[in-house]
Design a protein around this motif. Structure first.
Motif, PDB file in Angstrom:
ATOM      1  N   VAL A 112       0.819  -1.209   0.000  1.00 22.52           N
ATOM      2  CA  VAL A 112       0.000   0.000   0.000  1.00 22.52           C
ATOM      3  C   VAL A 112       0.855   1.263   0.000  1.00 22.52           C
ATOM      4  O   VAL A 112       0.483   2.272  -0.626  1.00 22.52           O
ATOM      5  CB  VAL A 112      -0.967  -0.021   1.207  1.00 22.52           C
ATOM      6  CG1 VAL A 112      -0.216   0.115   2.523  1.00 22.52           C
ATOM      7  CG2 VAL A 112      -2.004   1.076   1.076  1.00 22.52           C
ATOM      8  N   VAL A 113       2.021   1.234   0.640  1.00 23.68           N
ATOM      9  CA  VAL A 113       2.882   2.421   0.657  1.00 23.68           C
ATOM     10  C   VAL A 113       3.329   2.773  -0.755  1.00 23.68           C
ATOM     11  O   VAL A 113       3.293   3.931  -1.178  1.00 23.68           O
ATOM     12  CB  VAL A 113       4.106   2.181   1.567  1.00 23.68           C
ATOM     13  CG1 VAL A 113       5.112   3.322   1.428  1.00 23.68           C
ATOM     14  CG2 VAL A 113       3.677   2.067   3.018  1.00 23.68           C
ATOM     15  N   TYR A 114       3.766   1.769  -1.533  1.00 24.97           N
ATOM     16  CA  TYR A 114       4.202   2.014  -2.911  1.00 24.97           C
ATOM     17  C   TYR A 114       3.017   2.406  -3.797  1.00 24.97           C
ATOM     18  O   TYR A 114       3.162   3.237  -4.701  1.00 24.97           O
ATOM     19  CB  TYR A 114       4.890   0.779  -3.477  1.00 24.97           C
ATOM     20  CG  TYR A 114       6.184   0.429  -2.788  1.00 24.97           C
ATOM     21  CD1 TYR A 114       7.183   1.397  -2.629  1.00 24.97           C
ATOM     22  CD2 TYR A 114       6.418  -0.837  -2.285  1.00 24.97           C
ATOM     23  CE1 TYR A 114       8.369   1.094  -1.984  1.00 24.97           C
ATOM     24  CE2 TYR A 114       7.612  -1.157  -1.642  1.00 24.97           C
ATOM     25  CZ  TYR A 114       8.583  -0.187  -1.494  1.00 24.97           C
ATOM     26  OH  TYR A 114       9.769  -0.483  -0.859  1.00 24.97           O
ATOM     27  N   ALA A 115       1.859   1.809  -3.535  1.00 23.08           N
ATOM     28  CA  ALA A 115       0.671   2.136  -4.328  1.00 23.08           C
ATOM     29  C   ALA A 115       0.274   3.600  -4.145  1.00 23.08           C
ATOM     30  O   ALA A 115      -0.290   4.215  -5.057  1.00 23.08           O
ATOM     31  CB  ALA A 115      -0.488   1.221  -3.945  1.00 23.08           C
ATOM     32  N   ILE A 116       0.547   4.147  -2.961  1.00 18.85           N
ATOM     33  CA  ILE A 116       0.255   5.564  -2.709  1.00 18.85           C
ATOM     34  C   ILE A 116       1.379   6.452  -3.240  1.00 18.85           C
ATOM     35  O   ILE A 116       1.141   7.489  -3.864  1.00 18.85           O
ATOM     36  CB  ILE A 116       0.084   5.817  -1.193  1.00 18.85           C
ATOM     37  CG1 ILE A 116      -1.116   5.034  -0.642  1.00 18.85           C
ATOM     38  CG2 ILE A 116      -0.086   7.305  -0.912  1.00 18.85           C
ATOM     39  CD1 ILE A 116      -1.209   5.064   0.873  1.00 18.85           C
ATOM     40  N   LEU A 117       2.628   6.038  -3.007  1.00 19.97           N
ATOM     41  CA  LEU A 117       3.777   6.899  -3.274  1.00 19.97           C
ATOM     42  C   LEU A 117       4.074   7.052  -4.767  1.00 19.97           C
ATOM     43  O   LEU A 117       4.375   8.156  -5.235  1.00 19.97           O
ATOM     44  CB  LEU A 117       5.010   6.345  -2.554  1.00 19.97           C
ATOM     45  CG  LEU A 117       6.276   7.212  -2.572  1.00 19.97           C
ATOM     46  CD1 LEU A 117       5.997   8.576  -1.960  1.00 19.97           C
ATOM     47  CD2 LEU A 117       7.412   6.513  -1.831  1.00 19.97           C
ATOM     48  N   ILE A 118       3.983   5.974  -5.534  1.00 16.01           N
ATOM     49  CA  ILE A 118       4.360   6.018  -6.951  1.00 16.01           C
ATOM     50  C   ILE A 118       3.495   7.000  -7.745  1.00 16.01           C
ATOM     51  O   ILE A 118       4.036   7.868  -8.456  1.00 16.01           O
ATOM     52  CB  ILE A 118       4.330   4.609  -7.573  1.00 16.01           C
ATOM     53  CG1 ILE A 118       5.457   3.754  -6.975  1.00 16.01           C
ATOM     54  CG2 ILE A 118       4.478   4.674  -9.102  1.00 16.01           C
ATOM     55  CD1 ILE A 118       5.423   2.301  -7.387  1.00 16.01           C
ATOM     56  N   PRO A 119       2.149   6.946  -7.649  1.00 15.75           N
ATOM     57  CA  PRO A 119       1.352   7.953  -8.379  1.00 15.75           C
ATOM     58  C   PRO A 119       1.639   9.382  -7.908  1.00 15.75           C
ATOM     59  O   PRO A 119       1.572  10.324  -8.710  1.00 15.75           O
ATOM     60  CB  PRO A 119      -0.098   7.553  -8.066  1.00 15.75           C
ATOM     61  CG  PRO A 119      -0.029   6.121  -7.673  1.00 15.75           C
ATOM     62  CD  PRO A 119       1.277   5.965  -6.980  1.00 15.75           C
ATOM     63  N   SER A 120       1.943   9.524  -6.618  1.00 19.43           N
ATOM     64  CA  SER A 120       2.245  10.866  -6.095  1.00 19.43           C
ATOM     65  C   SER A 120       3.537  11.417  -6.708  1.00 19.43           C
ATOM     66  O   SER A 120       3.610  12.599  -7.073  1.00 19.43           O
ATOM     67  CB  SER A 120       2.367  10.813  -4.572  1.00 19.43           C
ATOM     68  OG  SER A 120       1.179  10.330  -3.978  1.00 19.43           O
ATOM     69  N   ILE A 121       4.550  10.560  -6.823  1.00 23.62           N
ATOM     70  CA  ILE A 121       5.822  10.986  -7.427  1.00 23.62           C
ATOM     71  C   ILE A 121       5.616  11.334  -8.902  1.00 23.62           C
ATOM     72  O   ILE A 121       6.131  12.343  -9.401  1.00 23.62           O
ATOM     73  CB  ILE A 121       6.890   9.887  -7.262  1.00 23.62           C
ATOM     74  CG1 ILE A 121       7.258   9.715  -5.782  1.00 23.62           C
ATOM     75  CG2 ILE A 121       8.137  10.224  -8.070  1.00 23.62           C
ATOM     76  CD1 ILE A 121       8.213   8.581  -5.517  1.00 23.62           C
ATOM     77  N   VAL A 122       4.844  10.496  -9.601  1.00 19.26           N
ATOM     78  CA  VAL A 122       4.566  10.754 -11.021  1.00 19.26           C
ATOM     79  C   VAL A 122       3.861  12.094 -11.192  1.00 19.26           C
ATOM     80  O   VAL A 122       4.176  12.872 -12.106  1.00 19.26           O
ATOM     81  CB  VAL A 122       3.723   9.600 -11.616  1.00 19.26           C
ATOM     82  CG1 VAL A 122       3.261   9.959 -13.033  1.00 19.26           C
ATOM     83  CG2 VAL A 122       4.531   8.309 -11.636  1.00 19.26           C
ATOM     84  N   TYR A 123       2.919  12.395 -10.296  1.00 19.12           N
ATOM     85  CA  TYR A 123       2.198  13.675 -10.356  1.00 19.12           C
ATOM     86  C   TYR A 123       3.159  14.847 -10.202  1.00 19.12           C
ATOM     87  O   TYR A 123       3.087  15.832 -10.956  1.00 19.12           O
ATOM     88  CB  TYR A 123       1.133  13.721  -9.258  1.00 19.12           C
ATOM     89  CG  TYR A 123       0.454  15.068  -9.115  1.00 19.12           C
ATOM     90  CD1 TYR A 123      -0.655  15.383  -9.889  1.00 19.12           C
ATOM     91  CD2 TYR A 123       0.922  16.023  -8.204  1.00 19.12           C
ATOM     92  CE1 TYR A 123      -1.286  16.624  -9.774  1.00 19.12           C
ATOM     93  CE2 TYR A 123       0.311  17.254  -8.080  1.00 19.12           C
ATOM     94  CZ  TYR A 123      -0.798  17.544  -8.858  1.00 19.12           C
ATOM     95  OH  TYR A 123      -1.402  18.771  -8.747  1.00 19.12           O
ATOM     96  N   VAL A 124       4.062  14.762  -9.226  1.00 21.90           N
ATOM     97  CA  VAL A 124       5.023  15.842  -8.987  1.00 21.90           C
ATOM     98  C   VAL A 124       5.894  16.054 -10.218  1.00 21.90           C
ATOM     99  O   VAL A 124       6.181  17.196 -10.624  1.00 21.90           O
ATOM    100  CB  VAL A 124       5.886  15.515  -7.749  1.00 21.90           C
ATOM    101  CG1 VAL A 124       7.066  16.487  -7.644  1.00 21.90           C
ATOM    102  CG2 VAL A 124       5.052  15.581  -6.481  1.00 21.90           C
TER     103      VAL A 124
END
Length: 424
Positions: free
Chosen positions: A19-31
């Motif tokens: 779940v941590v990667y599932a949240i973090l990866i889209p957030s990094i892509v957005y940035v």
């Protein structure tokens, strides 16, 4: 872009990413896509953890681990066995009663299952209870833990929504007692139907006193904590620190079983559990910030208020949303991701935020006992040595009192808000 970030999370989560990667990866892509400074990631994550109320989380986890290491849970269980072992249902009633007592120290359902659960299930099996029934009672009664203070999920909810944590903790007391009463009543019915074993006789006053004496110092702890918060002597975070000092004191002075290896083990387990919770808090805060920038909560508010502005109807919708969320996400993740989107329109419609907090957390705790991702289910099957199918079949009767408690919490907001109203 906000919807794209949510879709990215769902796709990665369904694909089996942690779940941590599932949240973090889209957030990094957005940035990266938006061309924002990469240092923003560290800034938002650090800001999320710079929270005084969240300090209570590792401290209450430490309390639960310390109780297990110092043998306090054994004494609580023995007292409960003496006090209610003769009630129809015997050790099943002891199991439920012990969960209420232990929840006032650990504040977490999984701590209840992992701490008392092994003792309770083994004791029940020796007395003639089946392993699936023993595990079902343990799982159902553990739902009380995060409702009765202290409550780690309520602390997280309060820190996310800026709702008074003291009022949230006090609001959980009456629902927890109602839930325990309904679970015990259900166990009475099942005991007559299946002729469940129980103690041969009621305890004498001397036996009750003898079993109470060793457990009394531990039983005073939740009373001390609740009284202190009611009287305004300390905040929930300070209450957590006072509870740790008190538990260490009674472990050294009264029980004299706390050793340096026990202390080290409790600290290590606390670090592991805290790390798992706070890393989700950190990345979820970044995720929530992105949704706020993209005005997802505002858009959802306008959309959901088109259906109805009736508070009761909105509460029913919230029940459905969080019940489903609890089936797939752990309580911390669901609180951090879903609450900031769902809560604002409900509060705007006139629902008390404290009342909403209890409804939300009870639904998420219920989710611990529902497939496919119920964490308590997997822990219980491991402890009891049974299959998931056997456990779910044994749990069916206990879903009734849990659903009844949820209905009472939803419709009888006066009961939920009775104690918090004393502080307003």
């Amino acid at each position: 872009m906000g919807l794209a970030v949510i879709a990215g999370f769902l796709l990665l989560f369904i694909a089996g990413f942690p779940v941590v990667y599932a949240i973090l990866i889209p957030s990094i892509v957005y940035v990266l896509i938006e061309g924002l400074p990469f240092g923003l990631l560290a800034q938002r994550i650090t800001y999320a953890l710079d929270s005084f109320p969240l300090v209570a989380v590792p401290i209450f986890i430490f309390v639960g681990n310390l109780m297990n290491s110092a043998g306090i849970t054994d004494r609580i269980f023995r007292f409960a066995d003496t006090a209610v072992g003769r009630v129809p249902g015997g050790l099943a009633q002891v199991n439920i009663f012990s969960s209420l007592v232990f929840s006032g120290m650990s504040g977490a359902a999984l701590a209840d299952v992992g701490g008392l659960g092994r003792i309770e299930i083994e004791a029940m099996k020796k007395k003639g209870f089946t392993a699936p029934f023993s595990a079902a009672v343990t799982g159902a009664s553990a739902v009380v833990g995060p409702i009765f203070p202290p409550s780690i999920p309520l602390i997280v909810y309060g820190s996310v929504t800026s709702v008074s944590i003291v009022q949230l903790l006090l609001a959980g007391i009456v629902p927890a007692l109602i839930c325990v009463a309904l679970l015990m009543l259900t166990t009475v019915v099942l005991s007559y139907r299946y002729k469940l074993p129980r103690a041969e006789r009621w305890p004498t006053l001397r036996e009750l006193f003898v079993s109470l004496l060793p457990a009394l110092p531990a039983l005073i702890a939740p009373v001390l904590m609740i009284a202190g918060m009611l009287l305004g002597m300390f905040t929930p975070t300070e209450a957590a620190a006072v509870t740790v000092v008190y538990v260490v004191f009674i472990s050294l002075v009264f029980y004299r079983e706390l050793t340096l290896p026990h202390l080290g083990s409790a600290l290590m387990m606390t670090v592991k559990s805290t790390s798992a919770i706070l890393i989700i808090v950190a990345v979820a805060a970044l995720f929530g910030w992105i949704l706020a920038v993209e005005q997802v909560p505002q858009s959802f508010s306008r959309w959901i208020l088109q259906f109805s502005t009736d508070p009761l109807m909105l509460l029913l919708i919230a029940n459905l949303i969080f019940f489903i969320a609890g089936m797939f996400l752990d309580s911390t993740t669901a609180t951090l991701l879903v609450v900031p989107v769902i809560a604002p329109p409900l509060v705007m419609a006139g629902i008390d935020p404290v009342h909403l907090g209890i409804v939300v957390i009870f639904n998420l705790m219920f989710g611990l006992l529902t497939p496919p991702m119920g964490l308590s289910l997997f822990l219980l099957t491991n402890i009891a040595g049974i299959t998931l199918r056997q456990l779910l079949r044994a749990l069916i009767p206990f879903y009734v009192p849990l659903l009844a408690t949820l209905a009472i919490i939803t419709f009888a907001d006066g009961l939920v808000l009775w104690l918090p109203s004393m502080l307003r």
